[in-house]
Enzyme design. Structure first.
Site, short mmCIF file in Angstrom:
data_model
loop_
_atom_site.label_atom_id
_atom_site.label_comp_id
_atom_site.label_asym_id
_atom_site.label_seq_id
_atom_site.Cartn_x
_atom_site.Cartn_y
_atom_site.Cartn_z
N ASP A 161 0.87 -1.17 0.00
CA ASP A 161 0.00 0.00 0.00
C ASP A 161 0.91 1.23 0.00
OD1 ASP A 161 -2.39 1.66 0.34
OD2 ASP A 161 -3.33 -0.21 0.96
N HIS A 225 -2.73 3.19 -4.81
CA HIS A 225 -2.10 2.88 -3.52
C HIS A 225 -0.64 2.46 -3.73
CE1 HIS A 225 -5.59 3.46 -0.97
NE2 HIS A 225 -6.32 2.76 -1.80
N GLU A 289 -9.80 2.55 -5.38
CA GLU A 289 -9.48 3.95 -5.10
C GLU A 289 -8.35 4.54 -5.96
OE1 GLU A 289 -10.83 4.15 -0.46
OE2 GLU A 289 -8.84 3.35 -0.82
#
Ligand code: ACM
Ligand code: ZN
Length: 497
Positions: A161, A225, A289
């Site tokens: 991440d 990410h 995302e």
């Protein structure tokens, strides 16, 4: 027969009994519990239960008589689940903390009876975010052991991440050298925090989990990410950097450059490492995302967009996803993606076999099931996000995204949405719960967030809805929390709903 299961559970029981202050003495014949291959359908209860038990290789039967305890199963998985239920019975004999006097053998007894049991879904998972907080292997092993006590059979290991990369990739050493460490502003006296798991540690953990019939499914989050990747290899970003491993939490604009072919060289080597280290047939590619501002402004990304005849930068994600799914298929693996991978995929269709993990509620999973994808439900709105607060109290730890995840909500979770047709519901592999670690500063805090909500989700993905009853669960939870106390776990003990 069942050598692995018997040896593994012998080890667990030895430790469990030691925690109770008892010595573990094996029957001389090793036959205190008889583990048998299931070859005859059990004689009771109603015959309608039988085909499911026999078809479902995770099922088991426990028979306790005055003479002995017999566990029947058609497979090692079934036997392991049977032995874990037996282990729960043993652990519940611990009268422990609140009763006077030490526990002793004379008040150790199991009731005679029969249990026939099998799961509703083949996917019963738990995800741990080991990027935002770098958990030790020892901690993860303890959690895995306890997961298996709850018949959870998948450990989804979130290994990358923005805040840290945890997987060794020999051809790209900076992923771990640079990408695994961050400047933690809460602890200015420590130069860097983080770390990564060595190949040896990963193999050891995978083997430990396999003995407990838990499949370890690694996740590398792509193409967003990605701050840790970019900090290590800045030329893979649209702007070229400089980048750093993030210490803030949120969603960041810098993602892998969709116009740069070298991102696929790196991803190929990452996938090779995953194939090398993880026997699971699944690899999770993330996909959640992703922000598209950099792709909008980047000449390389714009060139790619026009070459592919695409209009929106967002569509580049489905092009990337399709490539990643294919690269994994070439390596014999099935891809799993967060529900965003379904969006804007008209031109670059998501291959049918791609598993969609529905996290933004159930709607992504419902849409995926309509399109014929296998689906895993982890709706953040339905008690599956264990980083959310248990109750609406300013003193409770947890995220405050206006969603409260009570134990009750976790228990009510149902991977099959009410509006699904039979065909759509047959696409549901199961469900899981996730622990994201932005607000976790120690394994003990993680335990508090996990238990007992994981117990509730474990029941929701194992037991058919007609057999679920929250009042009954709440009563059983009193005993169960004592078992977890005995295993040394910190637990939330506040209101359940
Ligand atoms: C997610 O919670 N971003 C999958
Ligand atoms: Zn770019």
């Amino acid at each position: 027969m069942f050598r692995n299961e018997i040896d593994t559970v012998n080890g667990q029981l030895r430790e469990d009994l030691e925690r109770m202050g008892l010595a573990y003495i094996q029957d001389r014949e090793g036959k205190a519990v008889i583990c048998q291959m299931e070859n005859n359908p059990p004689a009771s209860p109603a015959p309608s239960v039988m085909p499911a038990l026999l078809l479902n290789n995770e099922g088991y039967r426990i028979t306790i008589t005055k003479e002995n305890i017999t566990i029947n199963a058609a497979s090692g998985k079934g036997m392991y689940h049977g032995l874990q239920s037996f282990r729960q019975l043993v652990l519940s004999e611990y009268k422990g903390f609140q009763e006077e006097g030490r526990f002793n053998e004379s008040n150790f007894s199991l009731s005679c009876g029969e249990i026939i049991d099998y799961p509703r879904f083949p996917w019963r998972g738990f995800m741990l975010d080991c990027s935002r907080y770098f958990y030790s292997i020892t901690f993860i092993k303890h959690i895995i052991d306890v997961l298996s006590l709850h018949h959870i059979n998948r450990f989804h290991w979130h290994l990358s991440d923005d805040q840290g990369w945890r997987l060794p990739v020999p051809e790209y050493p900076l992923l771990t050298e640079t990408g695994s460490l961050r400047k933690d502003h809460r602890m200015p006296w420590i130069p860097f925090t983080g770390g990564f798991y060595s190949e040896e540690a990963i193999r050891n953990l995978v083997e430990y989990a396999a003995k407990r019939h838990i499949d370890v499914v690694p996740e590398i989050d792509l193409p967003g990410h990605a701050s840790a990747i970019l900090a290590a290899y800045p030329d893979l970003g649209c702007t070229g950097g400089p980048y750093h491993v993030e210490d803030r939490f949120g969603i960041f604009e810098d993602v892998l450059c969709a116009g740069n072919n070298r991102i696929f060289d790196l991803i190929a080597k990452v996938f090779d490492s995953l194939v090398w280290l993880f026997p699971s047939s699944y690899v999770h590619i993330g996909g959640d995302e992703v922000l598209f501002n950099r792709w909008k402004a980047c000449p390389k990304c714009q060139k790619r967009l026009s070459e592919l005849g695409l209009k929106k930068p967002k569509e580049l994600q489905s092009w990337i996803t399709q490539r990643l799914v294919t690269m994994l298929a070439e390596r014999g693996k099935t891809a799993i993606g967060w529900d965003e991978v379904l969006e804007d995929s008209q031109q670059f269709r998501l291959p049918k076999e791609t598993v969609v993990m529905s996290w933004r509620g159930s709607k992504g999973g419902i849409a995926a099931s309509k399109r014929g994808h296998p689906v895993i439900m982890v709706p953040n709105t339905e008690g599956c996000y264990l980083d959310y607060k248990h109750i609406d109290d300013p003193e409770e730890p947890g995220q405050t995204f206006n969603i409260i995840s009570t134990v009750y909500k976790s228990y009510c979770m149902n991977p099959v949405a009410p509006q699904m047709t039979e065909e759509e519901s047959s696409q549901i592999l199961g469900g899981q719960c996730n622990l994201w670690s932005e607000l976790i500063y120690a394994g003990k805090i993680a335990e508090y967030m996990i238990f007992p909500r994981l117990c509730a989700v474990a029941e929701a993905v194992w037991t058919p809805p007609e057999n679920k009853n929250f009042d009954d669960f709440s009563r059983r939870l009193i005993t169960h929390q004592k078992r977890l106390d005995l295993l040394g776990l910190l637990q939330y003990r506040g209101p359940l709903r």
